[in-house]
Scaffold this motif. Structure first.
Motif, short mmCIF file in Angstrom:
data_model
loop_
_atom_site.label_atom_id
_atom_site.label_comp_id
_atom_site.label_asym_id
_atom_site.label_seq_id
_atom_site.Cartn_x
_atom_site.Cartn_y
_atom_site.Cartn_z
N UNK A 70 0.83 -1.20 0.00
CA UNK A 70 0.00 0.00 0.00
C UNK A 70 0.87 1.26 0.00
N UNK A 71 2.00 1.21 0.72
CA UNK A 71 2.91 2.36 0.74
C UNK A 71 3.45 2.64 -0.66
N UNK A 72 3.79 1.55 -1.40
CA UNK A 72 4.28 1.71 -2.76
C UNK A 72 3.18 2.29 -3.66
N UNK A 73 1.95 1.82 -3.46
CA UNK A 73 0.84 2.32 -4.26
C UNK A 73 0.65 3.82 -4.03
N UNK A 74 0.69 4.25 -2.79
CA UNK A 74 0.54 5.67 -2.47
C UNK A 74 1.68 6.47 -3.09
N UNK A 75 2.89 5.90 -3.05
CA UNK A 75 4.04 6.59 -3.66
C UNK A 75 3.82 6.74 -5.17
N UNK A 76 3.23 5.71 -5.81
CA UNK A 76 2.94 5.79 -7.24
C UNK A 76 1.90 6.85 -7.54
N UNK A 77 0.86 6.94 -6.70
CA UNK A 77 -0.16 7.98 -6.87
C UNK A 77 0.49 9.36 -6.76
N UNK A 78 1.44 9.51 -5.84
CA UNK A 78 2.15 10.78 -5.69
C UNK A 78 2.95 11.11 -6.94
N UNK A 79 3.56 10.09 -7.55
CA UNK A 79 4.28 10.33 -8.81
C UNK A 79 3.31 10.82 -9.88
N UNK A 80 2.14 10.20 -9.94
CA UNK A 80 1.14 10.68 -10.91
C UNK A 80 0.73 12.11 -10.59
N UNK A 81 0.55 12.41 -9.31
CA UNK A 81 0.21 13.78 -8.91
C UNK A 81 1.28 14.77 -9.32
N UNK A 82 2.55 14.37 -9.18
CA UNK A 82 3.64 15.25 -9.63
C UNK A 82 3.58 15.45 -11.14
N UNK A 83 3.24 14.38 -11.86
CA UNK A 83 3.11 14.51 -13.31
C UNK A 83 2.00 15.48 -13.68
N UNK A 84 0.88 15.38 -12.97
CA UNK A 84 -0.25 16.27 -13.22
C UNK A 84 0.13 17.71 -12.90
N UNK A 85 0.78 17.90 -11.76
CA UNK A 85 1.19 19.25 -11.38
C UNK A 85 2.17 19.86 -12.36
N UNK A 86 3.09 19.03 -12.86
CA UNK A 86 4.08 19.51 -13.83
C UNK A 86 3.41 20.00 -15.11
N UNK A 87 2.43 19.22 -15.59
CA UNK A 87 1.73 19.59 -16.82
C UNK A 87 0.93 20.88 -16.62
N UNK A 88 0.26 21.00 -15.49
CA UNK A 88 -0.57 22.18 -15.24
C UNK A 88 0.28 23.43 -15.09
N UNK A 89 1.53 23.27 -14.63
CA UNK A 89 2.42 24.44 -14.47
C UNK A 89 3.17 24.78 -15.75
N UNK A 90 3.10 23.89 -16.74
CA UNK A 90 3.90 24.10 -17.95
C UNK A 90 3.01 24.08 -19.19
#
Length: 252
Positions: free
Chosen positions: A1-21
């Motif tokens: 579950x910890x790994x899954x949450x870390x993966x969701x955070x990676x996706x969130x970072x991807x989303x944030x990067x796109x929205x800022x760029x």
């Protein structure tokens, strides 16, 4: 579950990067928009004919009572719709990656450069890279269809077919989707498909954490225009994590 949450955070970072760029968003939006229009048209046609398809698939129910016949055909319709969504989302990604390969390669390259570069990246050339993506796309579409058949049949099981089966379909779709997405950063590094899958299996939770939100959000009409470039950024971060390369430096 910890790994899954870390993966969701990676996706969130991807989303944030796109929205800022706006640059990255524009690069990724064009192929996703083209594919979205094509897929949405196919889903609309399916919706128009869904009742007829359900009736055609269940001729054995013609002589049943109204309640039993209706329940069976509703279950058939849900099963058809679920299978179509599962195949459609994966096929959407496959077609989008094929159409937008140069765009997504550029997005992934920009992300790599912002995180210190890709020391293992190769120079395989545009044509070879496109052929690699096409091969991975074909493999994933075939697998998605093969999975869709038993899931479609399982959709007829009362209760389980409308509850458990869609969950299984989501996990299958998320896994196939993340396999496609990592083809972009891994292909540029000349990592063979067998090695990519081994790396993903070693960190399944992390892979599902990236693939599941990308899969679920891609179901929403037109959301994939933003989701796809965000997922490519997240897949690049995932690829770097799987290879032990740094992912924590803020993107420029």
């Amino acid at each position: 579950m910890r790994e899954f949450v870390a993966g969701v955070r990676l996706f969130g970072r991807g989303f944030g990067t796109i929205l800022r760029s706006p640059r990255l968003l524009l690069l990724g939006a064009v192929p996703a928009l083209i594919t979205t229009v094509l897929l949405l048209g196919a889903w609309i046609m399916l919706g128009v004919w869904l009742s007829d398809i359900a009736t055609w698939l269940t001729p054995f129910a013609d002589g049943w009572s109204d309640l039993a016949r209706t329940a069976t055909r509703v279950a058939a319709g849900i099963a058809v719709l679920g299978a179509a969504v599962a195949v459609g989302v994966v096929s959407f990604t496959a077609l989008t990656l094929l159409i937008g390969d140069p765009f997504y390669e550029k997005i992934s390259e920009i992300v790599d450069q912002g995180l210190g570069g890709a020391p293992d990246a190769g120079n395989s050339g545009w044509l070879r890279g496109l052929l690699q993506v096409a091969r991975e796309v074909l493999s994933t579409v075939v697998l998605s269809v093969l999975w869709a058949i038993p899931l479609f049949l399982a959709g007829f099981i009362p209760v389980l077919g409308q509850t458990v089966v869609p969950v299984i379909a989501a996990f299958v779709g998320a896994w196939l989707l993340v396999r496609e997405l990592v083809a972009v950063p891994f292909g540029r590094r000349e990592i063979e498909p067998e090695q990519r899958r081994l790396l993903l299996r070693q960190r399944r939770g992390l892979a599902f954490g990236v693939g599941m939100p990308a899969y679920l959000l891609s179901i929403i009409p037109f959301a994939a225009i933003v989701v796809m470039p965000a997922a490519v950024v997240a897949a690049t971060l995932l690829g770097r994590e799987l290879l032990g390369q740094p992912t924590g430096v803020r993107l420029r």
